[in-house]
Design a protein around this motif. Sequence first.
Motif, PDB file in Angstrom:
ATOM      1  N   THR A   1     -33.239  36.268  -2.409  1.00 15.32           N
ATOM      2  CA  THR A   1     -32.193  36.464  -1.411  1.00 15.32           C
ATOM      3  C   THR A   1     -31.299  35.230  -1.329  1.00 15.32           C
ATOM      4  O   THR A   1     -31.666  34.139  -1.760  1.00 15.32           O
ATOM      5  CB  THR A   1     -32.777  36.733  -0.008  1.00 15.32           C
ATOM      6  OG1 THR A   1     -33.577  35.614   0.380  1.00 15.32           O
ATOM      7  CG2 THR A   1     -33.613  37.993   0.016  1.00 15.32           C
ATOM      8  N   TYR A   2     -30.148  35.458  -0.749  1.00 16.25           N
ATOM      9  CA  TYR A   2     -29.183  34.411  -0.460  1.00 16.25           C
ATOM     10  C   TYR A   2     -29.065  34.336   1.054  1.00 16.25           C
ATOM     11  O   TYR A   2     -28.895  35.351   1.712  1.00 16.25           O
ATOM     12  CB  TYR A   2     -27.818  34.749  -1.069  1.00 16.25           C
ATOM     13  CG  TYR A   2     -27.852  34.833  -2.569  1.00 16.25           C
ATOM     14  CD1 TYR A   2     -27.574  33.719  -3.339  1.00 16.25           C
ATOM     15  CD2 TYR A   2     -28.175  36.022  -3.209  1.00 16.25           C
ATOM     16  CE1 TYR A   2     -27.607  33.782  -4.724  1.00 16.25           C
ATOM     17  CE2 TYR A   2     -28.222  36.096  -4.597  1.00 16.25           C
ATOM     18  CZ  TYR A   2     -27.932  34.973  -5.338  1.00 16.25           C
ATOM     19  OH  TYR A   2     -27.975  35.042  -6.701  1.00 16.25           O
ATOM     20  N   SER A   3     -29.150  33.132   1.595  1.00 13.97           N
ATOM     21  CA  SER A   3     -29.073  33.013   3.051  1.00 13.97           C
ATOM     22  C   SER A   3     -27.650  32.749   3.485  1.00 13.97           C
ATOM     23  O   SER A   3     -26.794  32.375   2.690  1.00 13.97           O
ATOM     24  CB  SER A   3     -29.974  31.889   3.558  1.00 13.97           C
ATOM     25  OG  SER A   3     -29.372  30.641   3.325  1.00 13.97           O
TER      26      SER A   3
ATOM     27  N   GLN B   1     -35.920  22.932  -7.709  1.00 16.05           N
ATOM     28  CA  GLN B   1     -34.485  22.803  -7.963  1.00 16.05           C
ATOM     29  C   GLN B   1     -34.130  23.623  -9.193  1.00 16.05           C
ATOM     30  O   GLN B   1     -34.721  23.440 -10.254  1.00 16.05           O
ATOM     31  CB  GLN B   1     -34.114  21.342  -8.225  1.00 16.05           C
ATOM     32  CG  GLN B   1     -34.285  20.424  -7.038  1.00 16.05           C
ATOM     33  CD  GLN B   1     -33.145  20.531  -6.060  1.00 16.05           C
ATOM     34  OE1 GLN B   1     -31.992  20.704  -6.429  1.00 16.05           O
ATOM     35  NE2 GLN B   1     -33.462  20.430  -4.787  1.00 16.05           N
ATOM     36  N   LEU B   2     -33.177  24.535  -9.052  1.00 16.35           N
ATOM     37  CA  LEU B   2     -32.643  25.289 -10.179  1.00 16.35           C
ATOM     38  C   LEU B   2     -31.147  25.023 -10.244  1.00 16.35           C
ATOM     39  O   LEU B   2     -30.434  25.286  -9.273  1.00 16.35           O
ATOM     40  CB  LEU B   2     -32.895  26.792 -10.023  1.00 16.35           C
ATOM     41  CG  LEU B   2     -34.342  27.261 -10.136  1.00 16.35           C
ATOM     42  CD1 LEU B   2     -34.446  28.752  -9.832  1.00 16.35           C
ATOM     43  CD2 LEU B   2     -34.900  26.969 -11.512  1.00 16.35           C
ATOM     44  N   HIS B   3     -30.702  24.454 -11.339  1.00 14.76           N
ATOM     45  CA  HIS B   3     -29.280  24.124 -11.527  1.00 14.76           C
ATOM     46  C   HIS B   3     -28.742  23.307 -10.353  1.00 14.76           C
ATOM     47  O   HIS B   3     -27.633  23.548  -9.865  1.00 14.76           O
ATOM     48  CB  HIS B   3     -28.445  25.377 -11.749  1.00 14.76           C
ATOM     49  CG  HIS B   3     -28.867  26.144 -12.954  1.00 14.76           C
ATOM     50  ND1 HIS B   3     -28.537  25.762 -14.231  1.00 14.76           N
ATOM     51  CD2 HIS B   3     -29.626  27.255 -13.082  1.00 14.76           C
ATOM     52  CE1 HIS B   3     -29.062  26.607 -15.089  1.00 14.76           C
ATOM     53  NE2 HIS B   3     -29.734  27.517 -14.425  1.00 14.76           N
ATOM     54  N   GLY B   4     -29.561  22.370  -9.886  1.00 16.42           N
ATOM     55  CA  GLY B   4     -29.134  21.469  -8.826  1.00 16.42           C
ATOM     56  C   GLY B   4     -29.193  22.028  -7.424  1.00 16.42           C
ATOM     57  O   GLY B   4     -28.761  21.374  -6.480  1.00 16.42           O
ATOM     58  N   LYS B   5     -29.724  23.223  -7.254  1.00 10.40           N
ATOM     59  CA  LYS B   5     -29.783  23.837  -5.927  1.00 10.40           C
ATOM     60  C   LYS B   5     -31.246  24.052  -5.521  1.00 10.40           C
ATOM     61  O   LYS B   5     -32.044  24.523  -6.324  1.00 10.40           O
ATOM     62  CB  LYS B   5     -29.058  25.185  -5.944  1.00 10.40           C
ATOM     63  CG  LYS B   5     -29.036  25.856  -4.582  1.00 10.40           C
ATOM     64  CD  LYS B   5     -28.237  27.140  -4.613  1.00 10.40           C
ATOM     65  CE  LYS B   5     -28.291  27.822  -3.263  1.00 10.40           C
ATOM     66  NZ  LYS B   5     -27.605  29.111  -3.272  1.00 10.40           N
ATOM     67  N   PRO B   6     -31.597  23.723  -4.275  1.00  8.03           N
ATOM     68  CA  PRO B   6     -32.980  23.969  -3.837  1.00  8.03           C
ATOM     69  C   PRO B   6     -33.248  25.466  -3.671  1.00  8.03           C
ATOM     70  O   PRO B   6     -32.418  26.201  -3.140  1.00  8.03           O
ATOM     71  CB  PRO B   6     -33.068  23.244  -2.490  1.00  8.03           C
ATOM     72  CG  PRO B   6     -31.664  23.114  -2.019  1.00  8.03           C
ATOM     73  CD  PRO B   6     -30.784  23.099  -3.237  1.00  8.03           C
ATOM     74  N   VAL B   7     -34.414  25.882  -4.154  1.00 14.34           N
ATOM     75  CA  VAL B   7     -34.856  27.270  -4.035  1.00 14.34           C
ATOM     76  C   VAL B   7     -36.270  27.253  -3.469  1.00 14.34           C
ATOM     77  O   VAL B   7     -37.160  26.605  -4.034  1.00 14.34           O
ATOM     78  CB  VAL B   7     -34.869  27.988  -5.404  1.00 14.34           C
ATOM     79  CG1 VAL B   7     -35.355  29.425  -5.247  1.00 14.34           C
ATOM     80  CG2 VAL B   7     -33.502  27.946  -6.050  1.00 14.34           C
TER      81      VAL B   7
ATOM     82  N   ARG C   1     -24.042  27.689  -7.975  1.00 18.16           N
ATOM     83  CA  ARG C   1     -23.536  28.444  -6.816  1.00 18.16           C
ATOM     84  C   ARG C   1     -24.023  29.887  -6.810  1.00 18.16           C
ATOM     85  O   ARG C   1     -23.895  30.592  -5.809  1.00 18.16           O
ATOM     86  CB  ARG C   1     -22.017  28.374  -6.739  1.00 18.16           C
ATOM     87  CG  ARG C   1     -21.306  28.967  -7.888  1.00 18.16           C
ATOM     88  CD  ARG C   1     -19.847  28.544  -7.906  1.00 18.16           C
ATOM     89  NE  ARG C   1     -19.304  28.896  -9.192  1.00 18.16           N
ATOM     90  CZ  ARG C   1     -18.255  29.651  -9.376  1.00 18.16           C
ATOM     91  NH1 ARG C   1     -17.571  30.091  -8.353  1.00 18.16           N
ATOM     92  NH2 ARG C   1     -17.858  29.945 -10.571  1.00 18.16           N
ATOM     93  N   PHE C   2     -24.592  30.362  -7.918  1.00 16.77           N
ATOM     94  CA  PHE C   2     -25.133  31.706  -7.987  1.00 16.77           C
ATOM     95  C   PHE C   2     -26.644  31.742  -7.807  1.00 16.77           C
ATOM     96  O   PHE C   2     -27.239  32.812  -7.739  1.00 16.77           O
ATOM     97  CB  PHE C   2     -24.776  32.366  -9.323  1.00 16.77           C
ATOM     98  CG  PHE C   2     -23.301  32.574  -9.504  1.00 16.77           C
ATOM     99  CD1 PHE C   2     -22.664  33.638  -8.888  1.00 16.77           C
ATOM    100  CD2 PHE C   2     -22.546  31.709 -10.274  1.00 16.77           C
ATOM    101  CE1 PHE C   2     -21.305  33.839  -9.040  1.00 16.77           C
ATOM    102  CE2 PHE C   2     -21.186  31.892 -10.434  1.00 16.77           C
ATOM    103  CZ  PHE C   2     -20.568  32.956  -9.815  1.00 16.77           C
ATOM    104  N   VAL C   3     -27.269  30.572  -7.768  1.00 19.67           N
ATOM    105  CA  VAL C   3     -28.723  30.481  -7.623  1.00 19.67           C
ATOM    106  C   VAL C   3     -29.112  30.909  -6.207  1.00 19.67           C
ATOM    107  O   VAL C   3     -28.481  30.491  -5.239  1.00 19.67           O
ATOM    108  CB  VAL C   3     -29.198  29.038  -7.913  1.00 19.67           C
ATOM    109  CG1 VAL C   3     -30.660  28.854  -7.566  1.00 19.67           C
ATOM    110  CG2 VAL C   3     -28.945  28.681  -9.374  1.00 19.67           C
ATOM    111  N   PRO C   4     -30.147  31.736  -6.076  1.00 24.16           N
ATOM    112  CA  PRO C   4     -30.558  32.185  -4.736  1.00 24.16           C
ATOM    113  C   PRO C   4     -31.232  31.070  -3.939  1.00 24.16           C
ATOM    114  O   PRO C   4     -31.591  30.027  -4.490  1.00 24.16           O
ATOM    115  CB  PRO C   4     -31.541  33.314  -5.038  1.00 24.16           C
ATOM    116  CG  PRO C   4     -32.105  32.967  -6.364  1.00 24.16           C
ATOM    117  CD  PRO C   4     -30.984  32.319  -7.131  1.00 24.16           C
ATOM    118  N   ASP C   5     -31.402  31.330  -2.649  1.00 20.67           N
ATOM    119  CA  ASP C   5     -32.055  30.367  -1.760  1.00 20.67           C
ATOM    120  C   ASP C   5     -33.566  30.578  -1.689  1.00 20.67           C
ATOM    121  O   ASP C   5     -34.309  29.646  -1.442  1.00 20.67           O
ATOM    122  CB  ASP C   5     -31.499  30.513  -0.335  1.00 20.67           C
ATOM    123  CG  ASP C   5     -30.018  30.241  -0.287  1.00 20.67           C
ATOM    124  OD1 ASP C   5     -29.600  29.170  -0.748  1.00 20.67           O
ATOM    125  OD2 ASP C   5     -29.282  31.112   0.190  1.00 20.67           O
TER     126      ASP C   5
END
Length: 136
Positions: free
Chosen positions: A119-121, A6-12, A99-103
Amino acid sequence: MMKTIQLHGKPVRVELSAAAERALSKRSKTLFAEVQLIFGCMIAKRVWFRGEPVENAVAVNSKLNVWFRPARYAKACSFDDIDNGAEASDYPVVGDRGRFVPDLLSIDYRGGKFVGDFTYSMDEFRAQQAFRDLPN
C-alpha cells in the motif's frame, strides 16, 4: 514481525504475519519477493514469490529478500494473463524510481502459499497539507 528496509532510497515497512514467519523459518533457502507495480492498459499491483536469487534484492531477514520493479506486460492486458505467467518487462520510469515504491509490504502464508500486498500511505501528503494550512 515488522522491519523497515530501504528500496530505491525510500523506507518500506515490511510486516510478516506469524504464519509467514513460521513458513519462512522452515525454508532451507531464501525466499525472494518481487513487489511489482504494473503499468499498461491498467495499473495494478502484485507481489510474486520465488526461490531464485535476484540482483539488488534487499534482505528483510536471513530468509526473505525483497525488491521493487515497475513493470509492463506488452502481450497481456488482463489479470488472468498476468496471474497465469505472462512475461513482464521493466517499465521505463523517468526520474526517481523511489517515488513509486510503496510504504508498506504485508506478507502472509495461507493455503500453503506466500501471499503479499502493498500500500501507499497518505501520511506525507497529509503532513504537507497541514504545513501549508498553518496560520501565518
